[in-house]
Design a protein around this motif. Structure first.
Motif, PDB file in Angstrom:
ATOM      1  N   GLU A   1       0.808  -1.221   0.000  1.00 31.53           N
ATOM      2  CA  GLU A   1       0.000   0.000   0.000  1.00 31.53           C
ATOM      3  C   GLU A   1       0.841   1.271   0.000  1.00 31.53           C
ATOM      4  OE1 GLU A   1       0.385  -1.365   4.338  1.00 31.53           O
ATOM      5  OE2 GLU A   1       0.109  -2.297   2.357  1.00 31.53           O
ATOM      6  N   ARG A   2       2.144   1.145   0.235  1.00 30.95           N
ATOM      7  CA  ARG A   2       3.012   2.324   0.241  1.00 30.95           C
ATOM      8  C   ARG A   2       3.937   2.388  -0.972  1.00 30.95           C
ATOM      9  NH1 ARG A   2       6.234   2.318   5.532  1.00 30.95           N
ATOM     10  NH2 ARG A   2       7.065   4.207   4.540  1.00 30.95           N
TER      11      ARG A   2
ATOM     12  N   PHE B   1     -11.607   4.088  -2.944  1.00 30.89           N
ATOM     13  CA  PHE B   1     -11.000   3.334  -1.844  1.00 30.89           C
ATOM     14  C   PHE B   1      -9.525   3.693  -1.643  1.00 30.89           C
ATOM     15  CE2 PHE B   1      -8.714  -0.317  -0.137  1.00 30.89           C
ATOM     16  CZ  PHE B   1      -9.429  -0.574   1.023  1.00 30.89           C
ATOM     17  N   GLY B   2      -8.751   3.654  -2.723  1.00 32.43           N
ATOM     18  CA  GLY B   2      -7.328   3.956  -2.607  1.00 32.43           C
ATOM     19  C   GLY B   2      -7.072   5.396  -2.189  1.00 32.43           C
TER      20      GLY B   2
ATOM     21  N   ARG C   1      -9.014   7.186  -0.281  1.00 27.39           N
ATOM     22  CA  ARG C   1      -9.290   7.274   1.154  1.00 27.39           C
ATOM     23  C   ARG C   1      -8.110   6.750   1.955  1.00 27.39           C
ATOM     24  NH1 ARG C   1     -12.202   9.392   4.215  1.00 27.39           N
ATOM     25  NH2 ARG C   1     -13.591   7.847   5.128  1.00 27.39           N
ATOM     26  N   ARG C   2      -7.480   5.664   1.432  1.00 27.66           N
ATOM     27  CA  ARG C   2      -6.316   5.111   2.125  1.00 27.66           C
ATOM     28  C   ARG C   2      -5.135   6.087   2.119  1.00 27.66           C
ATOM     29  NH1 ARG C   2      -6.065  -0.452   3.074  1.00 27.66           N
ATOM     30  NH2 ARG C   2      -4.154   0.148   4.170  1.00 27.66           N
ATOM     31  N   GLN C   3      -5.122   6.956   1.115  1.00 28.16           N
ATOM     32  CA  GLN C   3      -4.062   7.970   1.044  1.00 28.16           C
ATOM     33  C   GLN C   3      -4.342   9.169   1.947  1.00 28.16           C
ATOM     34  OE1 GLN C   3      -3.575   8.975  -3.119  1.00 28.16           O
ATOM     35  NE2 GLN C   3      -2.078   7.343  -3.444  1.00 28.16           N
TER      36      GLN C   3
ATOM     37  N   ARG D   1     -13.811  11.708   2.698  1.00 25.35           N
ATOM     38  CA  ARG D   1     -14.764  10.966   1.872  1.00 25.35           C
ATOM     39  C   ARG D   1     -15.298  11.799   0.718  1.00 25.35           C
ATOM     40  NH1 ARG D   1     -20.356   9.514   1.788  1.00 25.35           N
ATOM     41  NH2 ARG D   1     -20.640   7.327   1.180  1.00 25.35           N
TER      42      ARG D   1
ATOM     43  N   VAL E   1      -5.072   6.903  -7.875  1.00 20.29           N
ATOM     44  CA  VAL E   1      -4.112   7.191  -6.803  1.00 20.29           C
ATOM     45  C   VAL E   1      -2.816   7.793  -7.345  1.00 20.29           C
ATOM     46  CG1 VAL E   1      -5.054   5.444  -5.250  1.00 20.29           C
ATOM     47  CG2 VAL E   1      -3.251   4.807  -6.880  1.00 20.29           C
TER      48      VAL E   1
END
Length: 351
Positions: free
Chosen positions: A73-74, A98-99, A101-103, A107, A150
């Motif tokens: 993920e990094r 989704f990606g 949000r992970r970054q 929302r 992303v």
């Protein structure tokens, strides 16, 4: 992207060097079990390297000898898997978001960006649909939007068109080509389909048994295959022998005449369409003739592909009318001929 991928997995060893420039699309091709998927998984961080390295944008993300390892993920790598792996409980827009949000995006911002990406791939009206409500081509485009949203340094595509029917594949391939051309980073396309590779990639890398056996642009690879797999991939007969001038001796009992002058270990390649079949030994211009036995016949496009055994096992393409005239059937003896001008001979050394 610069990588030396060394992975030991039981009796199988992957040892592949890959370098993909910014804006370049490289296709990784090979038969089943060659190591293509293992290579992609190691680049993505889903499979551990035994040795070697993965360097992205000038920075090591994986180098066992230096105890460097970056979680998937990094790595700033976008991946489109063969089955797309969309989250079934999320809408298209939330899959793409989704990606983001992970970054760390909130929302609202993530969903706004996701809607923009869906519009870019022609799915503006499908944002609220879940994966089961999408066609295969639509799901593929959602997966591509999720990978690109992303802003990845590198993009990995694992058989991205394999799950599509022929018509959808044609349209989606053209759409994918447009998006890959706009991606500023390196792209690695893993595929077994030569058409996908030839249409989408700038350069081909062929792997067999965990090793690179040939690489280059499409023109070079298709004109001068160096293994039986590559020859079949591009639809050529390929034989290896010892050359002297315009003669290439293949095995103990057969010599082919070619227009090319080569010395030493050499390959000879020619298309199935260049092989003519005759009921008896032909007279006239073909200098390369030999007796053969039909071992198989199958449809190949508008023609029939005839597999021949004999001193020079080859495939020949003939029209249905010619096959009927020759009354071709398995076990039947025929004479095969190929003109020297239809062959290409080249050195079998590294290249």
């Amino acid at each position: 992207m610069d990588a030396h991928l060394v992975v030991d997995r039981g009796t199988f060893r992957l040892d592949v060097r890959l370098r993909v420039a910014a804006g370049e699309v490289v296709a990784l091709l090979g038969p089943n079990g060659a190591g293509k998927t293992t290579a992609l998984r190691t680049l993505a961080g889903l499979q551990a390297l035994t040795d070697g390295h993965v360097t992205l944008d000038g920075r090591d993300v994986d180098r066992p000898a230096g105890r460097v390892w970056t979680p998937p993920e990094r790595r700033r790598i976008g991946v489109v898997f063969q089955d797309y792996l969309l989250f079934p409980h999320l809408s298209a827009v939330d899959n793409v978001a989704f990606g983001l949000r992970r970054q760390g995006l909130d929302r609202r911002a993530a969903r706004a960006s996701a809607r923009d990406w869906l519009a870019r791939v022609g799915l503006a009206g499908y944002a609220d649909r879940r994966p089961r409500q999408l066609s295969g081509g639509q799901a593929q485009r959602v997966a591509l939007a999720r990978a690109l949203a992303v802003r990845p340094v590198a993009l990995l595509l694992d058989e991205p068109l394999a799950a599509l029917d022929a018509r959808t594949r044609l349209d989606t391939r053209a759409e994918l080509q447009r998006h890959l051309a706009a991606h500023p980073g390196p792209t690695l396309l893993v595929t077994h389909d030569p058409l996908d590779a030839l249409v989408l990639a700038d350069r081909l890398v062929i792997v067999e048994g965990g090793q690179v056996v040939q690489e280059g642009d499409a023109v070079t690879v298709t004109a001068r295959p160096r293994t039986d797999y590559v020859a079949r991939l591009v639809g050529l007969n390929l034989h290896r022998g010892q050359a002297s001038g315009h003669q290439v001796r293949i095995g103990d009992a057969f010599t082919l005449t070619t227009v090319d002058r080569v010395a030493g270990d050499a390959f000879v390649a020619f298309p199935p369409a260049a092989v003519a079949l005759h009921p008896s030994r032909p007279e006239g211009s073909p200098r390369n003739t030999w007796p053969a036995t039909v071992v198989g016949i199958q449809r190949h496009g508008d023609n029939l592909r005839v597999r021949l055994d004999g001193p020079l096992p080859v495939a020949a393409d003939v029209t249905p009318a010619a096959a009927a005239q020759l009354r071709l059937s398995p076990g039947q003896p025929v004479w095969a001929a190929v003109k020297a001008a239809e062959t290409r001979a080249y050195p079998a050394g590294p290249g």
